[in-house]
Design a protein around this motif. Structure first.
Motif, PDB file in Angstrom:
ATOM      1  N   GLN A 181      81.401  36.825  56.334  1.00 13.40           N
ATOM      2  CA  GLN A 181      81.079  35.434  55.590  1.00 13.40           C
ATOM      3  C   GLN A 181      82.093  35.099  54.826  1.00 13.40           C
ATOM      4  O   GLN A 181      82.617  33.860  54.825  1.00 13.40           O
ATOM      5  CB  GLN A 181      79.584  35.609  54.627  1.00 13.40           C
ATOM      6  CG  GLN A 181      78.578  35.583  55.524  1.00 13.40           C
ATOM      7  CD  GLN A 181      77.797  34.577  56.267  1.00 13.40           C
ATOM      8  OE1 GLN A 181      78.614  33.627  56.824  1.00 13.40           O
ATOM      9  NE2 GLN A 181      76.632  34.746  56.844  1.00 13.40           N
ATOM     10  N   THR A 182      82.805  35.891  54.182  1.00 13.24           N
ATOM     11  CA  THR A 182      83.953  35.330  53.679  1.00 13.24           C
ATOM     12  C   THR A 182      85.044  35.083  54.247  1.00 13.24           C
ATOM     13  O   THR A 182      85.965  34.066  53.991  1.00 13.24           O
ATOM     14  CB  THR A 182      84.607  36.540  52.762  1.00 13.24           C
ATOM     15  OG1 THR A 182      83.516  37.226  51.809  1.00 13.24           O
ATOM     16  CG2 THR A 182      85.768  36.314  51.895  1.00 13.24           C
ATOM     17  N   ARG A 183      85.309  35.778  55.752  1.00 12.98           N
ATOM     18  CA  ARG A 183      86.157  35.060  56.622  1.00 12.98           C
ATOM     19  C   ARG A 183      85.814  33.794  57.323  1.00 12.98           C
ATOM     20  O   ARG A 183      86.714  33.015  57.533  1.00 12.98           O
ATOM     21  CB  ARG A 183      86.295  36.257  57.395  1.00 12.98           C
ATOM     22  CG  ARG A 183      87.084  37.548  57.383  1.00 12.98           C
ATOM     23  CD  ARG A 183      86.937  38.788  58.189  1.00 12.98           C
ATOM     24  NE  ARG A 183      87.670  38.135  59.370  1.00 12.98           N
ATOM     25  CZ  ARG A 183      87.867  38.897  60.565  1.00 12.98           C
ATOM     26  NH1 ARG A 183      87.227  40.301  60.613  1.00 12.98           N
ATOM     27  NH2 ARG A 183      88.626  38.397  61.419  1.00 12.98           N
ATOM     28  N   ARG A 184      84.587  33.744  57.404  1.00 20.23           N
ATOM     29  CA  ARG A 184      84.160  32.405  57.923  1.00 20.23           C
ATOM     30  C   ARG A 184      84.532  31.267  56.856  1.00 20.23           C
ATOM     31  O   ARG A 184      84.728  30.191  57.380  1.00 20.23           O
ATOM     32  CB  ARG A 184      82.540  32.664  58.225  1.00 20.23           C
ATOM     33  CG  ARG A 184      82.045  31.116  58.591  1.00 20.23           C
ATOM     34  CD  ARG A 184      80.385  31.540  58.983  1.00 20.23           C
ATOM     35  NE  ARG A 184      79.761  30.122  59.377  1.00 20.23           N
ATOM     36  CZ  ARG A 184      78.784  30.252  59.483  1.00 20.23           C
ATOM     37  NH1 ARG A 184      77.766  31.058  59.117  1.00 20.23           N
ATOM     38  NH2 ARG A 184      77.942  29.229  59.726  1.00 20.23           N
ATOM     39  N   ALA A 185      84.090  31.620  55.720  1.00 19.27           N
ATOM     40  CA  ALA A 185      84.195  30.591  54.551  1.00 19.27           C
ATOM     41  C   ALA A 185      85.564  30.206  54.488  1.00 19.27           C
ATOM     42  O   ALA A 185      86.282  29.106  54.283  1.00 19.27           O
ATOM     43  CB  ALA A 185      83.688  30.847  53.244  1.00 19.27           C
ATOM     44  N   PHE A 186      86.630  31.318  54.584  1.00 14.90           N
ATOM     45  CA  PHE A 186      87.937  31.088  54.424  1.00 14.90           C
ATOM     46  C   PHE A 186      88.609  30.123  55.621  1.00 14.90           C
ATOM     47  O   PHE A 186      89.466  29.404  55.300  1.00 14.90           O
ATOM     48  CB  PHE A 186      88.770  32.542  54.430  1.00 14.90           C
ATOM     49  CG  PHE A 186      90.280  32.328  54.157  1.00 14.90           C
ATOM     50  CD1 PHE A 186      90.733  32.050  52.998  1.00 14.90           C
ATOM     51  CD2 PHE A 186      91.101  32.510  55.405  1.00 14.90           C
ATOM     52  CE1 PHE A 186      92.153  31.868  52.946  1.00 14.90           C
ATOM     53  CE2 PHE A 186      92.334  32.438  55.144  1.00 14.90           C
ATOM     54  CZ  PHE A 186      92.826  32.035  54.113  1.00 14.90           C
ATOM     55  N   SER A 187      88.148  30.376  56.934  1.00 16.51           N
ATOM     56  CA  SER A 187      88.520  29.615  57.880  1.00 16.51           C
ATOM     57  C   SER A 187      88.139  27.996  57.726  1.00 16.51           C
ATOM     58  O   SER A 187      88.674  27.085  58.237  1.00 16.51           O
ATOM     59  CB  SER A 187      87.945  30.196  59.318  1.00 16.51           C
ATOM     60  OG  SER A 187      86.396  29.979  59.327  1.00 16.51           O
ATOM     61  N   GLN A 188      87.033  27.842  56.751  1.00 13.53           N
ATOM     62  CA  GLN A 188      86.692  26.405  56.753  1.00 13.53           C
ATOM     63  C   GLN A 188      87.342  25.899  55.457  1.00 13.53           C
ATOM     64  O   GLN A 188      87.573  24.670  55.375  1.00 13.53           O
ATOM     65  CB  GLN A 188      85.214  26.487  56.221  1.00 13.53           C
ATOM     66  CG  GLN A 188      84.361  26.786  57.579  1.00 13.53           C
ATOM     67  CD  GLN A 188      82.924  26.657  57.029  1.00 13.53           C
ATOM     68  OE1 GLN A 188      82.502  26.211  56.261  1.00 13.53           O
ATOM     69  NE2 GLN A 188      82.000  27.500  58.065  1.00 13.53           N
ATOM     70  N   SER A 189      87.858  26.672  54.257  1.00 13.31           N
ATOM     71  CA  SER A 189      88.434  26.172  53.239  1.00 13.31           C
ATOM     72  C   SER A 189      89.914  26.480  53.028  1.00 13.31           C
ATOM     73  O   SER A 189      90.775  25.872  52.301  1.00 13.31           O
ATOM     74  CB  SER A 189      87.610  26.463  52.130  1.00 13.31           C
ATOM     75  OG  SER A 189      87.647  27.955  51.979  1.00 13.31           O
ATOM     76  N   PHE A 190      90.454  27.714  53.362  1.00 16.16           N
ATOM     77  CA  PHE A 190      91.702  28.084  53.434  1.00 16.16           C
ATOM     78  C   PHE A 190      91.981  28.481  51.907  1.00 16.16           C
ATOM     79  O   PHE A 190      93.179  28.325  51.212  1.00 16.16           O
ATOM     80  CB  PHE A 190      92.901  27.128  54.041  1.00 16.16           C
ATOM     81  CG  PHE A 190      92.805  27.156  55.585  1.00 16.16           C
ATOM     82  CD1 PHE A 190      93.281  28.366  56.264  1.00 16.16           C
ATOM     83  CD2 PHE A 190      92.132  26.022  56.050  1.00 16.16           C
ATOM     84  CE1 PHE A 190      93.047  28.086  57.780  1.00 16.16           C
ATOM     85  CE2 PHE A 190      91.948  26.013  57.485  1.00 16.16           C
ATOM     86  CZ  PHE A 190      92.315  26.905  58.325  1.00 16.16           C
TER      87      PHE A 190
END
Length: 239
Positions: A181-190
């Motif tokens: 989920q952290t990787r997914r959130a990072f791909s959306q916000s950087f």
């Protein structure tokens, strides 16, 4: 950072729950496997010891992520066979593959922990049980296993924490645990602070687990603690 937590907090909490679920299930199943494997590990017969030793050597001597890839991607090579056996539905689910891999990996480590604990049991206690006419089943149930688990308890807690943190590799096969989920959130916000939040969540979970495990350890060793207190109080009075 507050805005990031407010936006992605529910995602990270859902991922943390998946992480706890994976860790709890895999460590529990591994504990169930570790006991019979550790008993085979200490047998005199090489035919009983060698298969267990090979299992332990493989899972302790290879990276966890390599084991995960072998199981998740490797089983795809045998898809027709697995479909005939009715097992393809299990192996095509990344969560099931992660649970199976982590269970086998943790079982290898827990087996060695229990093996050392079983071999460290005081022989005088075993001889006393045999002198009372106890059969092997009762001997292990009432003397050997309780003493062995008390000795192994701290190391088993460390293994559970290592599995909690090592389980983050499940995200590479699309399991939406905390790191996924952290990787997914990072791909959306950087926003790199997301990884800091995830690290703090892992740290918090580990601290809570350590505190609870130490309470359980004190409860198991309450008789020893009372004996030590009595001895210290007696020595203080004599001095």
């Amino acid at each position: 950072m507050l805005a990031i937590i407010e936006r992605f907090g529910p995602m990270l909490i859902d991922g943390a729950l998946i992480t706890l679920k994976i860790t709890a299930i895999s460590v529990t199943l591994a504990a169930m496997l570790a006991l019979p494997l550790s008993l085979l590990r200490i047998q005199a017969s090489k035919k009983l010891r060698w298969p267990v030793q090979m299992f332990i050597s493989f899972f302790r001597g290879t990276p966890l992520i390599a084991q995960l890839f072998l199981l998740y991607y490797g089983t795809g090579q045998f898809r027709p066979v697995l479909m005939e056996l009715g097992l393809w539905g299990f192996f095509r689910d990344p969560l099931n593959c992660a649970l199976l891999t982590f269970t086998l990996n943790s079982a290898a480590y827990q087996t060695e922990i229990l093996r050392g604990a079983l071999q460290s049991v005081d022989r005088r206690s075993i001889e006393a049980g045999r002198a009372m006419g106890m059969p092997n089943l009762l001997l292990y149930r009432h003397i050997v296993l309780p003493l062995a688990y008390r000795t192994a308890f701290p190391a088993l807690g460390n293994e559970a924490i290592l599995m909690l943190k090592g389980g983050a590799v499940a995200s590479v096969i699309t399991v939406m645990d905390l790191m996924g989920q952290t990787r997914r959130a990072f791909s959306q916000s950087f926003d790199i602070s997301l990884y800091l939040v995830a690290a703090l969540m892992y740290l918090t979970i580990s601290i809570v687990f350590v505190v609870l495990w130490r309470y359980a350890e004190r409860y198991l060793n309450r008789h020893r603690i009372l004996q030590q207190r009595r001895r210290s109080s007696r020595s203080t009075i004599l001095n």
